[in-house]
Write an enzyme that holds these catalytic residues in place. Structure first.
Site, PDB file in Angstrom:
ATOM      1  N   HIS A  32       0.849  -1.185   0.000  1.00  0.00           N
ATOM      2  CA  HIS A  32       0.000   0.000   0.000  1.00  0.00           C
ATOM      3  C   HIS A  32       0.887   1.238   0.000  1.00  0.00           C
ATOM      4  O   HIS A  32       1.793   1.375   0.824  1.00  0.00           O
ATOM      5  CB  HIS A  32      -0.897  -0.013   1.236  1.00  0.00           C
ATOM      6  CG  HIS A  32      -2.004   0.983   1.192  1.00  0.00           C
ATOM      7  ND1 HIS A  32      -3.151   0.782   0.454  1.00  0.00           N
ATOM      8  CD2 HIS A  32      -2.153   2.184   1.799  1.00  0.00           C
ATOM      9  CE1 HIS A  32      -3.958   1.823   0.616  1.00  0.00           C
ATOM     10  NE2 HIS A  32      -3.371   2.689   1.420  1.00  0.00           N
ATOM     11  N   MET A  36       0.122  11.870  -0.194  1.00  0.00           N
ATOM     12  CA  MET A  36      -0.565  12.986   0.454  1.00  0.00           C
ATOM     13  C   MET A  36      -0.011  14.304  -0.079  1.00  0.00           C
ATOM     14  O   MET A  36       1.201  14.439  -0.266  1.00  0.00           O
ATOM     15  CB  MET A  36      -0.356  12.933   1.968  1.00  0.00           C
ATOM     16  CG  MET A  36      -0.734  11.624   2.610  1.00  0.00           C
ATOM     17  SD  MET A  36      -0.370  11.653   4.383  1.00  0.00           S
ATOM     18  CE  MET A  36      -0.544   9.905   4.775  1.00  0.00           C
ATOM     19  N   MET A 136     -11.847   4.014   4.976  1.00  0.00           N
ATOM     20  CA  MET A 136     -10.908   4.543   5.957  1.00  0.00           C
ATOM     21  C   MET A 136     -11.479   4.335   7.358  1.00  0.00           C
ATOM     22  O   MET A 136     -12.633   4.667   7.626  1.00  0.00           O
ATOM     23  CB  MET A 136     -10.646   6.028   5.721  1.00  0.00           C
ATOM     24  CG  MET A 136      -9.874   6.351   4.451  1.00  0.00           C
ATOM     25  SD  MET A 136      -8.230   5.596   4.373  1.00  0.00           S
ATOM     26  CE  MET A 136      -7.443   6.342   5.805  1.00  0.00           C
ATOM     27  N   GLY A 141      -4.468  10.978   6.543  1.00  0.00           N
ATOM     28  CA  GLY A 141      -3.448  12.014   6.645  1.00  0.00           C
ATOM     29  C   GLY A 141      -2.270  11.684   7.535  1.00  0.00           C
ATOM     30  O   GLY A 141      -1.186  12.215   7.351  1.00  0.00           O
ATOM     31  N   PHE A 142      -2.465  10.790   8.500  1.00  0.00           N
ATOM     32  CA  PHE A 142      -1.381  10.444   9.421  1.00  0.00           C
ATOM     33  C   PHE A 142      -1.433   8.955   9.755  1.00  0.00           C
ATOM     34  O   PHE A 142      -2.515   8.387   9.917  1.00  0.00           O
ATOM     35  CB  PHE A 142      -1.494  11.241  10.725  1.00  0.00           C
ATOM     36  CG  PHE A 142      -1.309  12.720  10.552  1.00  0.00           C
ATOM     37  CD1 PHE A 142      -0.038  13.276  10.573  1.00  0.00           C
ATOM     38  CD2 PHE A 142      -2.395  13.547  10.349  1.00  0.00           C
ATOM     39  CE1 PHE A 142       0.130  14.651  10.398  1.00  0.00           C
ATOM     40  CE2 PHE A 142      -2.240  14.915  10.178  1.00  0.00           C
ATOM     41  CZ  PHE A 142      -0.963  15.467  10.195  1.00  0.00           C
TER      42      PHE A 142
END
Length: 219
Positions: A32, A36, A136, A141-142
């Site tokens: 994966h 971003m 998700m 984002g993190f």
């Protein structure tokens, strides 16, 4: 059997080749790759040059998750760099069908991602155009965030809809996946589990991968 897709966002890039080799030796076929842009999500990560390098190193499936605004701008570039699966966010564009058609024209696999607070029902009109839906289970984002249990409602809803309508898309889940919740996630209907810190940052990579595979092989 459900598959494990280790997230390279948590890998040690000084040892990336070595770590990829370990994963492949344990039967892992998916990697994966999180992209971003600092706009769609409040962080910046790796991009096209790194993907190109990884593509030249391995024949594993590169599952590219574009957490970027207006992903239509970069579909051709990520395809040329070696992506196998190109996964765009539902929330990042209004050109979904156009993008999916272009991805197929390029010989790649189209996929769509939804954030935890986006209901799976919002993407029903798009499901016939994709081969994968990524749910998700943290806010994108993190890495290293805690799993959001309510996200399993999206997994269950997608699985029921897929089964009832004769569709064949894979259901992937990403965010806070670990050895403690992997079985529950698969039971809800996930086909592919993305795991980052729980593979790369919780001890020996080989041992952690084996533990995940043991769980998945029993499902």
């Amino acid at each position: 059997m459900a598959k494990l897709a280790p997230s390279l966002l948590s890998a040690d890039f000084i040892k990336l080749g070595e770590q990829i080799d370990i994963l492949k030796s344990k039967g892992i076929s998916y990697l994966h790759f999180d992209v971003m842009d600092g706009i769609f999500v409040p962080n910046i990560s790796i991009g096209i040059p790194v993907l190109k390098s990884i593509r030249s190193y391995t024949d594993m499936v590169l599952d590219v998750h574009l957490m970027i605004t207006q992903p239509e701008r970069y579909i051709d570039a990520f395809s040329a760099a070696g992506a196998d699966i190109i996964n765009i966010h539902y929330e990042a564009t209004d050109k979904h069908i156009e993008i999916f058609k272009r991805i197929r024209e390029l010989g790649k696999t189209p996929a769509i991602t939804i954030k935890p607070r986006t209901s799976w029902k919002e993407i029903i009109p798009l499901l016939k155009y994709v081969d994968m839906v990524l749910v998700m289970s943290v806010e994108p984002g993190f890495g290293g965030q805690s799993f959001i249990p309510e996200s399993l409602n999206n997994v269950r809803g997608l699985k029921e809809y897929r089964d009832n309508h004769g569709l064949a898309f894979d259901i992937e889940i990403d965010g806070g996946i670990n050895l403690e919740n992997a079985e529950k996630v698969v039971s809800a209907g996930a086909d592919i589990l993305v795991a980052g810190s729980s593979v790369f940052s919780k001890g020996d990579i080989s041992e952690q991968t084996e533990k995940f595979m043991d769980i998945l092989e029993k499902r």
